[in-house]
Design a protein around this motif. Sequence first.
Motif, PDB file in Angstrom:
ATOM      1  N   LEU A   1       0.369   5.328  -0.161  1.00  0.00           N
ATOM      2  CA  LEU A   1      -0.550   6.459  -0.092  1.00  0.00           C
ATOM      3  C   LEU A   1       0.133   7.691  -0.664  1.00  0.00           C
ATOM      4  CD1 LEU A   1      -2.395   6.477   3.370  1.00  0.00           C
ATOM      5  CD2 LEU A   1      -3.339   5.950   1.128  1.00  0.00           C
TER       6      LEU A   1
ATOM      7  N   GLN B   1      -4.493   5.869  -3.340  1.00  0.00           N
ATOM      8  CA  GLN B   1      -3.820   4.672  -2.858  1.00  0.00           C
ATOM      9  C   GLN B   1      -3.471   3.785  -4.041  1.00  0.00           C
ATOM     10  OE1 GLN B   1      -6.072   1.603  -0.791  1.00  0.00           O
ATOM     11  NE2 GLN B   1      -4.373   1.249   0.618  1.00  0.00           N
TER      12      GLN B   1
ATOM     13  N   SER C   1       0.833  -1.200   0.000  1.00  0.00           N
ATOM     14  CA  SER C   1       0.000   0.000   0.000  1.00  0.00           C
ATOM     15  C   SER C   1       0.867   1.248   0.000  1.00  0.00           C
ATOM     16  CB  SER C   1      -0.938   0.008   1.207  1.00  0.00           C
ATOM     17  OG  SER C   1      -1.680   1.217   1.265  1.00  0.00           O
TER      18      SER C   1
END
Length: 474
Positions: free
Chosen positions: A39, A56, A37
Amino acid sequence: MPEAQRDVSGVPAAILPPNGLTTGSSLKIGVLQNADSLLLFSRKAGGGTKGGLQKQMAKNKNSLGGSINTVPDPLGQVQPQERWGISLVQNLVGMAACAYRRVPTRIGVATSASAALGAGPTGWTDQNIGVSTVVPGSVAGTAPIARLTTLANDCLEWDETIPPEAKCRVAFLASSGGAEVEISVGAKIVWQENLTGTQAGRLIIAEFSVMPGARTIRVRHTGNGTGVKALYIFGINFVSLDHPVTRGAGLDTFASFRDNNAYSVQGESENWYAVQDRDANLIGGGFHGEKRRKADKIVIDGVETTPTVGVPFVYQSLVIQQETTIDFRPHGGGYLDVVSVQDLSTDGTLHRRASFSGSARVGMFYTHMMSANTTFSEVVYPTYQTPTGIGKHAVIGRAPEVKLRNPATGQTVTGQFNLHANERGDYTAGTGHIEVRPDDRKHRIGRGDSDSLTTLSITVTQEYSQSSIQWGSG
Protein backbone atom coordinates in the motif's frame (compact mmCIF):
# COMPACT_ATOMS: atom_id res chain seq x y z
CA MET A 1 7.31 10.56 -22.72
CA PRO A 2 6.67 12.30 -26.05
CA GLU A 3 4.01 14.92 -26.29
CA ALA A 4 0.69 13.58 -27.61
CA GLN A 5 -0.54 14.51 -31.08
CA ARG A 6 -3.83 15.83 -29.82
CA ASP A 7 -6.97 16.67 -31.72
CA VAL A 8 -9.06 18.65 -29.25
CA SER A 9 -11.98 19.37 -31.57
CA GLY A 10 -15.18 18.95 -29.63
CA VAL A 11 -13.47 19.00 -26.24
CA PRO A 12 -15.29 21.23 -23.74
CA ALA A 13 -13.08 24.17 -22.82
CA ALA A 14 -13.28 23.30 -19.13
CA ILE A 15 -11.53 19.97 -19.65
CA LEU A 16 -8.94 20.77 -22.32
CA PRO A 17 -5.90 18.56 -21.76
CA PRO A 18 -2.76 19.96 -20.11
CA ASN A 19 0.54 20.16 -21.94
CA GLY A 20 1.95 17.05 -20.29
CA LEU A 21 2.05 14.96 -17.15
CA THR A 22 2.52 16.96 -13.98
CA THR A 23 5.76 16.32 -12.13
CA GLY A 24 6.65 16.74 -8.48
CA SER A 25 7.68 14.53 -5.61
CA SER A 26 6.85 14.94 -1.95
CA LEU A 27 7.19 12.65 1.05
CA LYS A 28 4.95 9.59 0.85
CA ILE A 29 3.88 6.77 3.18
CA GLY A 30 4.06 3.06 2.42
CA VAL A 31 3.37 -0.22 4.18
CA LEU A 32 3.86 -3.80 3.06
CA GLN A 33 0.60 -5.43 4.13
CA ASN A 34 1.79 -8.91 3.26
CA ALA A 35 4.08 -10.58 0.72
CA ASP A 36 1.58 -9.84 -2.08
CA SER A 37 0.28 -6.37 -1.20
CA LEU A 38 2.10 -3.03 -0.99
CA LEU A 39 0.00 0.00 0.00
CA LEU A 40 1.30 3.43 -0.98
CA PHE A 41 -0.11 6.82 0.01
CA SER A 42 0.88 9.96 -1.86
CA ARG A 43 -0.28 13.36 -2.87
CA LYS A 44 -2.03 13.59 -6.22
CA ALA A 45 -0.19 15.00 -9.17
CA GLY A 46 -0.38 18.76 -9.25
CA GLY A 47 0.25 19.68 -5.63
CA GLY A 48 -1.34 19.58 -2.21
CA THR A 49 -4.63 21.20 -3.18
CA LYS A 50 -5.53 18.15 -5.30
CA GLY A 51 -5.77 15.78 -2.33
CA GLY A 52 -4.24 12.38 -1.77
CA LEU A 53 -4.30 8.88 -3.26
CA GLN A 54 -4.14 5.36 -1.94
CA LYS A 55 -2.50 2.93 -4.38
CA GLN A 56 -2.09 -0.82 -4.06
CA MET A 57 0.59 -2.79 -5.87
CA ALA A 58 -0.30 -6.49 -5.80
CA LYS A 59 0.84 -9.95 -6.88
CA ASN A 60 -0.81 -13.37 -7.10
CA LYS A 61 -4.26 -12.14 -8.05
CA ASN A 62 -6.73 -14.01 -10.25
CA SER A 63 -7.07 -13.24 -13.95
CA LEU A 64 -9.44 -13.96 -16.80
CA GLY A 65 -10.00 -17.37 -18.36
CA GLY A 66 -7.65 -18.28 -21.16
CA SER A 67 -4.62 -17.09 -19.21
CA ILE A 68 -1.64 -19.16 -18.14
CA ASN A 69 -2.42 -18.50 -14.49
CA THR A 70 -5.94 -19.92 -14.80
CA VAL A 71 -5.52 -22.80 -17.31
CA PRO A 72 -3.68 -25.85 -15.86
CA ASP A 73 -0.80 -27.34 -17.84
CA PRO A 74 -0.59 -31.14 -18.47
CA LEU A 75 0.77 -31.58 -14.93
CA GLY A 76 -2.17 -29.71 -13.44
CA GLN A 77 -0.12 -26.61 -12.60
CA VAL A 78 -0.95 -22.98 -13.36
CA GLN A 79 1.64 -20.27 -13.72
CA PRO A 80 1.81 -17.85 -10.76
CA GLN A 81 1.35 -14.13 -11.14
CA GLU A 82 4.46 -12.74 -9.46
CA ARG A 83 4.94 -9.41 -11.21
CA TRP A 84 3.88 -6.41 -9.16
CA GLY A 85 0.94 -4.63 -10.78
CA ILE A 86 -1.39 -1.79 -9.87
CA SER A 87 -4.67 -3.19 -8.53
CA LEU A 88 -6.28 -0.29 -6.64
CA VAL A 89 -6.25 3.49 -6.89
CA GLN A 90 -8.62 5.41 -4.66
CA ASN A 91 -8.99 8.99 -3.49
CA LEU A 92 -8.32 9.76 0.13
CA VAL A 93 -10.54 12.13 2.07
CA GLY A 94 -8.38 15.19 1.55
CA MET A 95 -4.90 13.92 2.33
CA ALA A 96 -5.89 11.79 5.28
CA ALA A 97 -3.07 9.28 5.54
CA CYS A 98 -0.52 9.25 8.31
CA ALA A 99 2.08 7.13 10.04
CA TYR A 100 3.22 7.34 13.63
CA ARG A 101 4.53 5.46 16.61
CA ARG A 102 2.06 4.12 19.10
CA VAL A 103 2.14 5.98 22.39
CA PRO A 104 4.15 3.89 24.89
CA THR A 105 2.61 2.51 28.05
CA ARG A 106 5.17 4.01 30.40
CA ILE A 107 3.32 6.13 32.96
CA GLY A 108 4.86 8.84 35.13
CA VAL A 109 3.45 11.00 37.93
CA ALA A 110 3.58 14.73 37.37
CA THR A 111 3.10 15.63 41.03
CA SER A 112 6.00 13.62 42.43
CA ALA A 113 9.39 13.58 40.78
CA SER A 114 10.51 10.72 43.00
CA ALA A 115 7.49 8.48 42.39
CA ALA A 116 8.23 5.22 40.64
CA LEU A 117 7.12 4.96 37.07
CA GLY A 118 3.81 3.17 36.86
CA ALA A 119 2.94 3.88 40.48
CA GLY A 120 0.69 6.83 39.85
CA PRO A 121 -2.56 7.43 37.99
CA THR A 122 -3.33 4.65 35.52
CA GLY A 123 -6.23 6.10 33.62
CA TRP A 124 -4.59 5.82 30.21
CA THR A 125 -6.28 3.25 28.01
CA ASP A 126 -6.20 2.28 24.34
CA GLN A 127 -9.18 3.19 22.22
CA ASN A 128 -10.05 2.78 18.55
CA ILE A 129 -10.95 6.20 17.22
CA GLY A 130 -13.93 6.20 14.85
CA VAL A 131 -13.20 7.22 11.29
CA SER A 132 -15.79 9.98 11.12
CA THR A 133 -14.46 11.37 14.39
CA VAL A 134 -10.95 11.87 13.12
CA VAL A 135 -11.90 12.93 9.61
CA PRO A 136 -15.39 14.44 9.71
CA GLY A 137 -17.57 13.20 6.88
CA SER A 138 -15.46 10.16 6.01
CA VAL A 139 -16.96 6.69 6.13
CA ALA A 140 -14.10 4.33 5.27
CA GLY A 141 -10.62 3.74 6.50
CA THR A 142 -8.33 2.08 8.96
CA ALA A 143 -9.42 3.27 12.39
CA PRO A 144 -6.32 4.34 14.34
CA ILE A 145 -5.68 3.61 17.99
CA ALA A 146 -5.17 6.44 20.46
CA ARG A 147 -4.40 6.47 24.17
CA LEU A 148 -6.75 8.50 26.30
CA THR A 149 -7.27 9.56 29.88
CA THR A 150 -9.85 11.63 31.73
CA LEU A 151 -7.74 12.03 34.89
CA ALA A 152 -6.23 15.38 35.78
CA ASN A 153 -2.43 15.28 36.15
CA ASP A 154 -2.26 11.91 34.42
CA CYS A 155 0.83 11.77 32.24
CA LEU A 156 2.83 9.64 29.86
CA GLU A 157 6.59 9.60 29.50
CA TRP A 158 8.92 8.06 26.99
CA ASP A 159 12.61 8.21 26.17
CA GLU A 160 13.69 9.47 22.79
CA THR A 161 17.12 9.88 21.23
CA ILE A 162 16.94 13.15 19.35
CA PRO A 163 19.17 13.60 16.27
CA PRO A 164 20.77 16.98 15.48
CA GLU A 165 18.45 19.71 14.23
CA ALA A 166 15.41 17.53 14.79
CA LYS A 167 11.94 18.34 15.96
CA CYS A 168 9.47 16.19 17.87
CA ARG A 169 5.88 15.89 16.72
CA VAL A 170 3.02 14.62 18.89
CA ALA A 171 -0.52 14.33 17.49
CA PHE A 172 -3.57 14.89 19.68
CA LEU A 173 -7.25 14.51 18.95
CA ALA A 174 -9.29 17.44 20.15
CA SER A 175 -12.25 16.49 22.36
CA SER A 176 -15.62 18.19 22.61
CA GLY A 177 -14.93 19.52 26.10
CA GLY A 178 -11.49 20.95 25.48
CA ALA A 179 -8.83 19.01 27.36
CA GLU A 180 -5.74 20.91 28.47
CA VAL A 181 -2.30 19.54 27.85
CA GLU A 182 1.35 20.39 28.36
CA ILE A 183 4.52 18.78 27.05
CA SER A 184 7.82 19.00 28.87
CA VAL A 185 11.34 17.83 28.13
CA GLY A 186 13.15 17.34 31.38
CA ALA A 187 12.07 20.23 33.59
CA LYS A 188 11.29 22.56 30.69
CA ILE A 189 7.74 23.00 29.35
CA VAL A 190 7.99 23.15 25.56
CA TRP A 191 4.33 23.17 24.47
CA GLN A 192 0.93 23.96 26.05
CA GLU A 193 -2.52 24.00 24.52
CA ASN A 194 -6.21 23.93 25.37
CA LEU A 195 -7.70 21.58 22.79
CA THR A 196 -10.94 23.50 22.60
CA GLY A 197 -14.30 22.13 21.62
CA THR A 198 -14.35 24.24 18.46
CA GLN A 199 -11.73 21.83 17.11
CA ALA A 200 -13.53 18.64 18.10
CA GLY A 201 -12.57 15.67 15.95
CA ARG A 202 -9.51 17.41 14.52
CA LEU A 203 -5.90 16.39 14.79
CA ILE A 204 -3.74 18.89 16.64
CA ILE A 205 -0.02 18.60 15.94
CA ALA A 206 2.42 19.65 18.64
CA GLU A 207 5.79 20.39 17.07
CA PHE A 208 8.72 21.52 19.17
CA SER A 209 12.50 21.62 19.02
CA VAL A 210 14.56 19.46 21.35
CA MET A 211 18.28 19.47 22.04
CA PRO A 212 20.06 16.47 20.47
CA GLY A 213 20.75 13.41 22.58
CA ALA A 214 18.81 11.13 24.93
CA ARG A 215 15.77 12.95 26.29
CA THR A 216 12.68 12.10 28.35
CA ILE A 217 9.46 13.57 26.97
CA ARG A 218 6.38 13.93 29.16
CA VAL A 219 2.79 14.68 28.18
CA ARG A 220 0.49 15.75 31.05
CA HIS A 221 -3.25 16.25 31.18
CA THR A 222 -3.46 19.53 33.10
CA GLY A 223 -7.24 19.82 33.35
CA ASN A 224 -8.44 20.63 36.87
CA GLY A 225 -11.71 20.40 38.78
CA THR A 226 -14.78 18.33 38.05
CA GLY A 227 -15.79 17.14 34.63
CA VAL A 228 -12.27 16.84 33.27
CA LYS A 229 -12.48 15.97 29.60
CA ALA A 230 -10.76 13.15 27.76
CA LEU A 231 -7.30 13.77 26.40
CA TYR A 232 -6.40 11.65 23.37
CA ILE A 233 -2.80 11.16 22.31
CA PHE A 234 -2.95 9.97 18.74
CA GLY A 235 0.71 9.18 18.18
CA ILE A 236 4.28 10.36 18.40
CA ASN A 237 6.85 11.00 15.64
CA PHE A 238 3.78 11.77 13.59
CA VAL A 239 4.00 12.28 9.82
CA SER A 240 1.16 12.77 7.33
CA LEU A 241 0.70 13.71 3.69
CA ASP A 242 -0.36 17.22 4.61
CA HIS A 243 2.55 17.64 7.06
CA PRO A 244 5.39 16.17 4.96
CA VAL A 245 8.14 17.86 6.96
CA THR A 246 9.56 14.89 8.82
CA ARG A 247 10.18 11.22 8.15
CA GLY A 248 9.36 10.13 11.70
CA ALA A 249 11.26 7.44 13.58
CA GLY A 250 10.34 4.07 14.99
CA LEU A 251 7.03 4.11 13.12
CA ASP A 252 4.72 1.17 13.82
CA THR A 253 1.18 2.29 12.92
CA PHE A 254 -0.56 3.91 9.98
CA ALA A 255 -4.06 5.17 9.32
CA SER A 256 -5.86 6.13 6.13
CA PHE A 257 -9.31 7.42 5.31
CA ARG A 258 -10.62 6.66 1.85
CA ASP A 259 -13.44 8.00 -0.28
CA ASN A 260 -15.43 4.95 -1.35
CA ASN A 261 -17.12 6.99 -4.08
CA ALA A 262 -13.88 7.94 -5.83
CA TYR A 263 -12.09 4.92 -7.27
CA SER A 264 -9.86 5.23 -10.32
CA VAL A 265 -8.87 1.56 -10.40
CA GLN A 266 -10.80 -1.10 -8.52
CA GLY A 267 -9.77 -4.69 -9.18
CA GLU A 268 -7.09 -6.66 -10.96
CA SER A 269 -7.53 -5.30 -14.47
CA GLU A 270 -4.23 -5.48 -16.32
CA ASN A 271 -2.66 -2.04 -16.45
CA TRP A 272 0.45 -2.63 -18.51
CA TYR A 273 1.19 -5.39 -21.03
CA ALA A 274 -0.15 -8.75 -22.15
CA VAL A 275 0.95 -11.17 -24.85
CA GLN A 276 -0.68 -14.08 -26.64
CA ASP A 277 1.30 -17.15 -27.69
CA ARG A 278 -0.10 -18.52 -30.96
CA ASP A 279 1.00 -22.10 -30.30
CA ALA A 280 -0.34 -22.26 -26.75
CA ASN A 281 -3.35 -20.08 -27.68
CA LEU A 282 -3.14 -18.51 -24.22
CA ILE A 283 -2.43 -15.05 -22.83
CA GLY A 284 0.31 -14.26 -20.33
CA GLY A 285 1.97 -11.31 -18.66
CA GLY A 286 1.21 -9.57 -15.36
CA PHE A 287 -2.14 -10.59 -13.94
CA HIS A 288 -2.43 -13.14 -16.77
CA GLY A 289 0.56 -15.08 -15.43
CA GLU A 290 4.24 -14.26 -15.04
CA LYS A 291 6.72 -15.96 -12.73
CA ARG A 292 9.74 -14.54 -10.95
CA ARG A 293 13.25 -15.48 -12.13
CA LYS A 294 15.22 -13.59 -9.50
CA ALA A 295 14.45 -11.95 -6.18
CA ASP A 296 12.57 -8.67 -6.53
CA LYS A 297 14.37 -5.45 -5.71
CA ILE A 298 12.54 -2.66 -3.94
CA VAL A 299 14.72 0.46 -3.93
CA ILE A 300 13.60 3.13 -1.46
CA ASP A 301 15.35 6.50 -1.65
CA GLY A 302 18.17 4.92 -3.61
CA VAL A 303 18.78 2.01 -1.21
CA GLU A 304 17.69 -1.57 -1.86
CA THR A 305 15.31 -2.30 1.02
CA THR A 306 13.20 -5.17 2.30
CA PRO A 307 10.15 -3.58 3.96
CA THR A 308 8.89 -5.26 7.12
CA VAL A 309 5.31 -6.49 6.92
CA GLY A 310 2.98 -4.18 8.82
CA VAL A 311 5.59 -1.51 9.59
CA PRO A 312 4.98 1.79 7.75
CA PHE A 313 7.81 3.72 6.16
CA VAL A 314 8.14 7.23 4.81
CA TYR A 315 9.91 7.80 1.50
CA GLN A 316 10.57 10.20 -1.33
CA SER A 317 11.25 7.69 -4.12
CA LEU A 318 10.35 4.02 -4.59
CA VAL A 319 11.34 1.80 -7.51
CA ILE A 320 10.43 -1.88 -8.05
CA GLN A 321 12.84 -3.86 -10.24
CA GLN A 322 11.95 -7.38 -11.40
CA GLU A 323 13.17 -10.14 -13.71
CA THR A 324 10.38 -12.50 -14.70
CA THR A 325 9.34 -15.01 -17.36
CA ILE A 326 6.09 -15.36 -19.29
CA ASP A 327 6.33 -19.09 -19.87
CA PHE A 328 4.05 -20.79 -22.42
CA ARG A 329 6.32 -23.85 -22.78
CA PRO A 330 4.25 -26.11 -20.48
CA HIS A 331 1.35 -25.45 -22.88
CA GLY A 332 3.35 -26.11 -26.05
CA GLY A 333 4.38 -22.53 -26.74
CA GLY A 334 7.44 -20.34 -26.25
CA TYR A 335 8.62 -17.97 -23.57
CA LEU A 336 9.52 -14.34 -22.97
CA ASP A 337 12.00 -13.15 -20.36
CA VAL A 338 11.03 -9.75 -18.98
CA VAL A 339 13.13 -7.11 -17.21
CA SER A 340 10.90 -4.42 -15.73
CA VAL A 341 11.26 -1.24 -13.71
CA GLN A 342 8.31 0.52 -12.05
CA ASP A 343 8.98 3.93 -10.56
CA LEU A 344 6.47 5.40 -8.09
CA SER A 345 8.52 8.45 -7.09
CA THR A 346 6.44 11.13 -8.84
CA ASP A 347 3.30 12.15 -6.95
CA GLY A 348 0.21 10.32 -8.23
CA THR A 349 2.16 8.70 -11.06
CA LEU A 350 3.57 5.32 -12.08
CA HIS A 351 6.42 5.29 -14.65
CA ARG A 352 7.26 1.89 -16.20
CA ARG A 353 9.82 0.35 -18.52
CA ALA A 354 10.13 -3.26 -19.66
CA SER A 355 12.14 -5.24 -22.19
CA PHE A 356 11.11 -8.63 -23.60
CA SER A 357 13.39 -11.26 -25.12
CA GLY A 358 12.98 -14.95 -25.83
CA SER A 359 11.45 -17.19 -28.44
CA ALA A 360 7.71 -17.30 -29.04
CA ARG A 361 5.26 -17.06 -31.92
CA VAL A 362 3.39 -13.98 -30.86
CA GLY A 363 -0.13 -13.30 -32.05
CA MET A 364 -1.29 -10.34 -29.97
CA PHE A 365 1.10 -8.17 -28.00
CA TYR A 366 -0.34 -5.26 -26.03
CA THR A 367 2.65 -3.23 -24.87
CA HIS A 368 0.43 -0.77 -23.03
CA MET A 369 -2.95 -1.08 -21.37
CA MET A 370 -4.63 1.33 -18.99
CA SER A 371 -7.66 0.54 -16.86
CA ALA A 372 -10.06 2.78 -15.02
CA ASN A 373 -13.38 2.42 -13.30
CA THR A 374 -16.40 2.57 -15.63
CA THR A 375 -17.30 5.96 -14.14
CA PHE A 376 -14.51 7.37 -16.36
CA SER A 377 -16.86 7.56 -19.30
CA GLU A 378 -15.19 10.35 -21.31
CA VAL A 379 -12.22 9.90 -23.61
CA VAL A 380 -10.74 13.41 -23.59
CA TYR A 381 -8.02 12.71 -26.13
CA PRO A 382 -6.68 11.71 -28.69
CA THR A 383 -10.19 12.86 -29.67
CA TYR A 384 -13.16 13.53 -27.46
CA GLN A 385 -15.72 10.75 -27.38
CA THR A 386 -18.02 9.01 -24.92
CA PRO A 387 -18.18 5.30 -25.78
CA THR A 388 -21.13 3.44 -24.29
CA GLY A 389 -22.18 -0.16 -24.13
CA ILE A 390 -20.25 -3.27 -23.16
CA GLY A 391 -17.62 -4.25 -25.74
CA LYS A 392 -14.83 -2.68 -27.79
CA HIS A 393 -14.85 0.81 -29.25
CA ALA A 394 -12.26 2.27 -31.63
CA VAL A 395 -10.26 5.24 -30.41
CA ILE A 396 -9.99 7.73 -33.26
CA GLY A 397 -6.54 9.13 -33.81
CA ARG A 398 -3.02 7.83 -33.33
CA ALA A 399 -1.15 9.41 -30.43
CA PRO A 400 1.16 8.22 -27.66
CA GLU A 401 -1.32 9.34 -25.03
CA VAL A 402 -4.84 8.82 -23.84
CA LYS A 403 -6.84 10.58 -21.16
CA LEU A 404 -10.04 9.40 -19.48
CA ARG A 405 -12.27 11.50 -17.24
CA ASN A 406 -15.03 10.94 -14.72
CA PRO A 407 -17.52 13.70 -15.56
CA ALA A 408 -19.18 13.53 -12.15
CA THR A 409 -16.04 14.06 -10.06
CA GLY A 410 -13.58 15.59 -12.50
CA GLN A 411 -11.07 12.82 -11.79
CA THR A 412 -8.75 11.97 -14.64
CA VAL A 413 -6.49 9.09 -15.63
CA THR A 414 -3.79 9.86 -18.19
CA GLY A 415 -1.57 7.32 -19.90
CA GLN A 416 1.49 8.04 -22.03
CA PHE A 417 3.35 5.29 -23.87
CA ASN A 418 5.79 4.52 -26.66
CA LEU A 419 4.31 3.66 -30.05
CA HIS A 420 5.59 0.98 -32.46
CA ALA A 421 6.09 1.19 -36.20
CA ASN A 422 3.96 -1.87 -36.94
CA GLU A 423 1.33 -1.42 -34.29
CA ARG A 424 -2.16 -2.57 -34.98
CA GLY A 425 -5.34 -1.99 -33.02
CA ASP A 426 -8.30 -4.33 -32.86
CA TYR A 427 -10.00 -2.31 -35.59
CA THR A 428 -7.40 -0.87 -37.91
CA ALA A 429 -3.69 -0.18 -38.11
CA GLY A 430 -2.47 2.72 -35.99
CA THR A 431 -5.32 2.89 -33.51
CA GLY A 432 -6.08 1.63 -30.07
CA HIS A 433 -9.43 0.84 -28.58
CA ILE A 434 -11.51 1.23 -25.47
CA GLU A 435 -12.96 -1.96 -24.09
CA VAL A 436 -15.93 -1.31 -21.83
CA ARG A 437 -16.38 -4.20 -19.42
CA PRO A 438 -18.78 -4.67 -16.53
CA ASP A 439 -15.90 -3.95 -14.14
CA ASP A 440 -13.45 -1.67 -15.91
CA ARG A 441 -12.52 0.42 -18.92
CA LYS A 442 -9.34 -0.19 -20.90
CA HIS A 443 -7.23 1.53 -23.49
CA ARG A 444 -4.90 -0.77 -25.38
CA ILE A 445 -2.19 -0.27 -27.93
CA GLY A 446 -1.35 -3.49 -29.78
CA ARG A 447 2.19 -4.08 -31.06
CA GLY A 448 1.73 -7.36 -32.90
CA ASP A 449 -0.16 -7.83 -36.15
CA SER A 450 -2.86 -10.27 -35.14
CA ASP A 451 -3.33 -11.46 -38.74
CA SER A 452 0.21 -12.81 -39.17
CA LEU A 453 2.73 -14.98 -37.39
CA THR A 454 5.14 -12.76 -35.47
CA THR A 455 8.29 -14.36 -34.09
CA LEU A 456 10.16 -12.78 -31.20
CA SER A 457 13.62 -14.33 -31.03
CA ILE A 458 16.32 -13.66 -28.47
CA THR A 459 18.90 -13.69 -31.26
CA VAL A 460 17.00 -11.43 -33.64
CA THR A 461 15.12 -8.75 -31.79
CA GLN A 462 13.78 -7.41 -28.54
CA GLU A 463 10.55 -5.63 -27.76
CA TYR A 464 10.25 -2.71 -25.39
CA SER A 465 7.47 -1.07 -23.42
CA GLN A 466 7.69 2.36 -21.87
CA SER A 467 4.67 4.00 -20.33
CA SER A 468 3.41 6.26 -17.60
CA ILE A 469 0.03 6.50 -15.93
CA GLN A 470 -1.10 9.40 -13.78
CA TRP A 471 -4.17 9.83 -11.61
CA GLY A 472 -5.06 13.49 -11.69
CA SER A 473 -7.42 16.11 -10.38
CA GLY A 474 -10.81 15.52 -8.84
